[in-house]
Design an enzyme around this catalytic site. Structure first.
Site, PDB file in Angstrom:
ATOM      1  N   THR A 139       0.715  -1.195   0.098  1.00  0.00           N
ATOM      2  CA  THR A 139       0.220   0.095  -0.052  1.00  0.00           C
ATOM      3  C   THR A 139       0.882   1.183   0.100  1.00  0.00           C
ATOM      4  O   THR A 139       1.489   1.677   0.989  1.00  0.00           O
ATOM      5  CB  THR A 139      -0.855   0.014   1.344  1.00  0.00           C
ATOM      6  N   LYS A 214      -7.180   2.143  -2.930  1.00  0.00           N
ATOM      7  CA  LYS A 214      -6.594   1.236  -1.753  1.00  0.00           C
ATOM      8  C   LYS A 214      -6.773   2.214  -0.470  1.00  0.00           C
ATOM      9  O   LYS A 214      -7.258   2.305   0.633  1.00  0.00           O
ATOM     10  CB  LYS A 214      -5.368   0.699  -1.761  1.00  0.00           C
ATOM     11  N   LYS A 282      -0.379   5.478   8.497  1.00  0.00           N
ATOM     12  CA  LYS A 282       0.605   5.730   7.037  1.00  0.00           C
ATOM     13  C   LYS A 282      -0.734   5.868   6.149  1.00  0.00           C
ATOM     14  O   LYS A 282      -0.420   6.778   5.278  1.00  0.00           O
ATOM     15  CB  LYS A 282       1.217   4.363   6.974  1.00  0.00           C
TER      16      LYS A 282
HETATM   17  N1  LIG Z   1      -1.819  -6.340   7.559  1.00  0.00           N
HETATM   18  C1  LIG Z   1      -2.622  -6.112   7.115  1.00  0.00           C
HETATM   19  O1  LIG Z   1      -3.932  -6.306   7.574  1.00  0.00           O
HETATM   20  C2  LIG Z   1      -2.372  -5.559   5.551  1.00  0.00           C
HETATM   21  C3  LIG Z   1      -1.476  -4.929   5.035  1.00  0.00           C
HETATM   22  N2  LIG Z   1      -1.449  -4.125   3.950  1.00  0.00           N
HETATM   23  C4  LIG Z   1      -0.327  -3.450   3.547  1.00  0.00           C
HETATM   24  O2  LIG Z   1       0.884  -4.282   3.059  1.00  0.00           O
HETATM   25  C5  LIG Z   1       1.896  -4.118   3.316  1.00  0.00           C
HETATM   26  C6  LIG Z   1       2.852  -4.944   4.230  1.00  0.00           C
HETATM   27  O3  LIG Z   1       1.896  -5.078   5.293  1.00  0.00           O
HETATM   28  P1  LIG Z   1       2.246  -6.052   6.536  1.00  0.00           P
HETATM   29  O4  LIG Z   1       2.675  -7.250   5.840  1.00  0.00           O
HETATM   30  O5  LIG Z   1       1.345  -6.132   7.293  1.00  0.00           O
HETATM   31  O6  LIG Z   1       3.434  -5.269   7.047  1.00  0.00           O
HETATM   32  P2  LIG Z   1       4.707  -5.900   8.151  1.00  0.00           P
HETATM   33  O7  LIG Z   1       5.144  -4.692   8.764  1.00  0.00           O
HETATM   34  O8  LIG Z   1       4.287  -7.335   8.590  1.00  0.00           O
HETATM   35  O9  LIG Z   1       5.970  -6.290   7.029  1.00  0.00           O
HETATM   36  C7  LIG Z   1       6.429  -5.184   6.104  1.00  0.00           C
HETATM   37  C8  LIG Z   1       7.659  -5.838   5.192  1.00  0.00           C
HETATM   38  O10 LIG Z   1       8.200  -4.590   4.774  1.00  0.00           O
HETATM   39  C9  LIG Z   1       9.738  -5.088   4.954  1.00  0.00           C
HETATM   40  N3  LIG Z   1      10.461  -3.915   5.143  1.00  0.00           N
HETATM   41  C10 LIG Z   1      10.141  -2.717   5.898  1.00  0.00           C
HETATM   42  N4  LIG Z   1      11.070  -1.686   5.595  1.00  0.00           N
HETATM   43  C11 LIG Z   1      11.800  -2.133   4.924  1.00  0.00           C
HETATM   44  C12 LIG Z   1      13.068  -1.850   4.070  1.00  0.00           C
HETATM   45  N5  LIG Z   1      13.529  -0.523   4.579  1.00  0.00           N
HETATM   46  N6  LIG Z   1      13.710  -2.553   3.293  1.00  0.00           N
HETATM   47  C13 LIG Z   1      13.345  -3.748   3.001  1.00  0.00           C
HETATM   48  N7  LIG Z   1      12.172  -4.205   3.725  1.00  0.00           N
HETATM   49  C14 LIG Z   1      11.425  -3.663   4.389  1.00  0.00           C
HETATM   50  C15 LIG Z   1       9.610  -5.869   6.227  1.00  0.00           C
HETATM   51  O11 LIG Z   1      10.908  -6.736   6.451  1.00  0.00           O
HETATM   52  P3  LIG Z   1      11.467  -7.099   7.684  1.00  0.00           P
HETATM   53  O12 LIG Z   1      10.999  -8.326   8.064  1.00  0.00           O
HETATM   54  O13 LIG Z   1      12.920  -7.166   7.733  1.00  0.00           O
HETATM   55  O14 LIG Z   1      11.190  -6.157   8.785  1.00  0.00           O
HETATM   56  C16 LIG Z   1       8.397  -6.886   5.827  1.00  0.00           C
HETATM   57  O15 LIG Z   1       8.658  -7.749   4.975  1.00  0.00           O
HETATM   58  C17 LIG Z   1       1.814  -2.533   3.922  1.00  0.00           C
HETATM   59  O16 LIG Z   1       1.679  -1.689   2.924  1.00  0.00           O
HETATM   60  C18 LIG Z   1       0.502  -2.553   4.526  1.00  0.00           C
HETATM   61  O17 LIG Z   1      -0.271  -1.333   4.539  1.00  0.00           O
HETATM   62  C19 LIG Z   1      -2.327  -4.261   3.115  1.00  0.00           C
HETATM   63  C20 LIG Z   1      -3.829  -5.076   3.451  1.00  0.00           C
HETATM   64  C21 LIG Z   1      -3.745  -5.453   4.675  1.00  0.00           C
HETATM   65  O1  LIG Z   2      -4.749  -2.333   4.556  1.00  0.00           O
HETATM   66  C1  LIG Z   2      -5.253  -3.237   5.348  1.00  0.00           C
HETATM   67  C2  LIG Z   2      -6.799  -3.546   5.289  1.00  0.00           C
HETATM   68  C3  LIG Z   2      -7.130  -4.590   6.263  1.00  0.00           C
HETATM   69  C4  LIG Z   2      -8.570  -4.801   5.832  1.00  0.00           C
HETATM   70  O2  LIG Z   2      -9.097  -4.907   4.528  1.00  0.00           O
HETATM   71  O3  LIG Z   2      -9.144  -5.754   6.644  1.00  0.00           O
END
Ligand SMILES: NC(=O)C1=CN([C@@H]2O[C@H](COP(=O)(O)OP(=O)(O)OC[C@H]3O[C@@H](n4cnc5c(N)ncnc54)[C@H](OP(=O)(O)O)[C@@H]3O)[C@@H](O)[C@H]2O)C=CC1
Ligand SMILES: O=CCCC(=O)O
Length: 337
Positions: A139, A214, A282
């Site tokens: 996102t 989104k 964010k």
């Molecule tokens: N969780 C949710 O319900 C949802 C999340 N999203 C979106 O999806 C994306 C991921 O979310 P989510 O999986 O929950 O987040 P997490 O915080 O669990 O994971 C984030 C990922 O990004 C990596 N990362 C962060 N900073 C860096 C960097 N500087 N360089 C390289 N890798 C980096 C992390 O690596 P490391 O493991 O090393 O920290 C990890 O793999 C976000 O944009 C979020 O807004 C969308 C829908 C639903």
């Molecule tokens: O970006 C996160 C969305 C979470 C959800 O749709 O439940």
């Protein structure tokens, strides 16, 4: 089958902001219908996956379980281990993943990390070439997505943005909703993979429209959560049982799965992380910037954003976004002093 579902999907044109037109293509598929009898998913080639956090890990895991040839990378290497034990391959940088795969997905935290992993040193761009595809499911804001898309396509490769609606459990269950935009032939090419990870997909036209969609959805969600938290606390203050509030809401017109899912644990002040609060803040920040770009007032979202900022300052960034209720409790306490 996945390919057939794309061809049969309804397509309508809707007015788009700034005077152009928006092509919407939607298909709903069940995960089980997307695998063919041979155990494949209708996608030929190697698939890379960058970013194995809360969302990326189960998404990549579902691709492996569906029989795809997956190569993974994550900044913190230990998070690759569960995927490697399922049969994934490992490469030591985004560039090496991209050069060894036909299509590479990226699921990163925010605009900064999405850009860094795609365009930084040893980033995916360095491994891209004509015939390859890059699908960013993080996102981010539309400007970041366009910049990443420009760098990817400058190598001759194709770019699709495809942020997802749905959280940890839908990711585990292969029930995400993909909001895609960009190269339409790449969209068609990866549709079988999207159908393994999701229950529906929308094709929204030019790069930026997926990101904007989104942010609009998450802006609504973030404000809804704050309103729900206010209701739970108010009910308690006037002597009602907040569990009954959750029950009443679940039976009425404002019922939303989010309330039934998060309400009971919010009442117990428990916030097991599905969607980290820092990511919700964010998304509100990015939605506010999007609204600013078209001079659209979004005062409710702006107020909600302030509360998530307070919650972050209370050390709740990595808790579930429902922990925003703690910021309201803190406000009550500070107003008593
Ligand atoms: N969780 C949710 O319900 C949802 C999340 N999203 C979106 O999806 C994306 C991921 O979310 P989510 O999986 O929950 O987040 P997490 O915080 O669990 O994971 C984030 C990922 O990004 C990596 N990362 C962060 N900073 C860096 C960097 N500087 N360089 C390289 N890798 C980096 C992390 O690596 P490391 O493991 O090393 O920290 C990890 O793999 C976000 O944009 C979020 O807004 C969308 C829908 C639903
Ligand atoms: O970006 C996160 C969305 C979470 C959800 O749709 O439940």
């Amino acid at each position: 089958m996945a390919a057939a579902s794309f061809l049969l999907s309804p397509r309508v044109t809707l007015p788009l902001r700034r005077g152009s037109r928006l092509l919407v293509s939607c298909s709903a598929t069940s995960p089980s219908s997307s695998s063919d009898a041979a155990g494949g998913v209708g996608f030929q080639g190697r698939v890379g996956f960058l970013g194995l956090g809360i969302m990326g890990a189960p998404m990549a895991s579902n691709l492996i379980k569906a029989g795809c040839d997956i190569t993974v990378w994550n900044r913190t290497k230990s998070k690759c281990d569960p995927l490697l034990s399922l049969g994934a391959k490992f490469e030591s940088s985004p560039a090496r993943v991209a050069s060894s795969c036909d299509v590479t997905f990226a699921m990163l935290a925010d605009p900064e990390s999405a850009f860094e992993v795609a365009c930084g040193a040893n980033g995916a761009v360095e491994g891209m070439a004509a015939g390859k595809g890059y699908v960013d499911v993080s996102t981010v804001d539309d400007a970041t997505s366009k910049l990443i898309g420009k760098r990817i396509t400058s190598t001759g490769a194709s770019f699709l943005e495809a942020p997802v609606s749905g959280s940890k459990k839908p990711a585990e269950d292969g029930l995400l909703i993909f909001l895609t935009a960009g190269d339409e032939s790449l969209y068609k090419r990866v549709a079988p993979l999207l159908d393994v990870m999701g229950k529906s997909r929308f094709y929204l036209g030019d790069v930026g429209n997926g990101a904007a969609m989104k942010l609009v959805v998450n802006m609504v969600m973030g404000s809804m959560m704050v309103s729900f938290a206010e209701g739970l606390l108010l009910s308690e203050k006037v002597g009602l049982d907040p569990n009954t509030v959750v029950e009443v809401i679940s039976q009425g017109a404002i019922n939303a799965p989010m309330f039934s899912l998060k309400g009971p644990s919010m009442v117990k002040a428990a916030y097991p992380t599905a969607f980290p609060l820092k990511h919700q803040q964010k998304d509100l920040r990015l939605a506010l910037a999007l609204a600013e770009s078209v001079s659209q007032p979004i005062p409710t979202a702006a107020a909600a954003n302030e509360l998530y900022k307070v919650a972050k300052s209370l050390g709740l960034a990595d808790q579930d976004f429902s922990a925003v209720i703690e910021a309201l409790k803190a406000k009550v306490q500070s107003s008593r002093h």
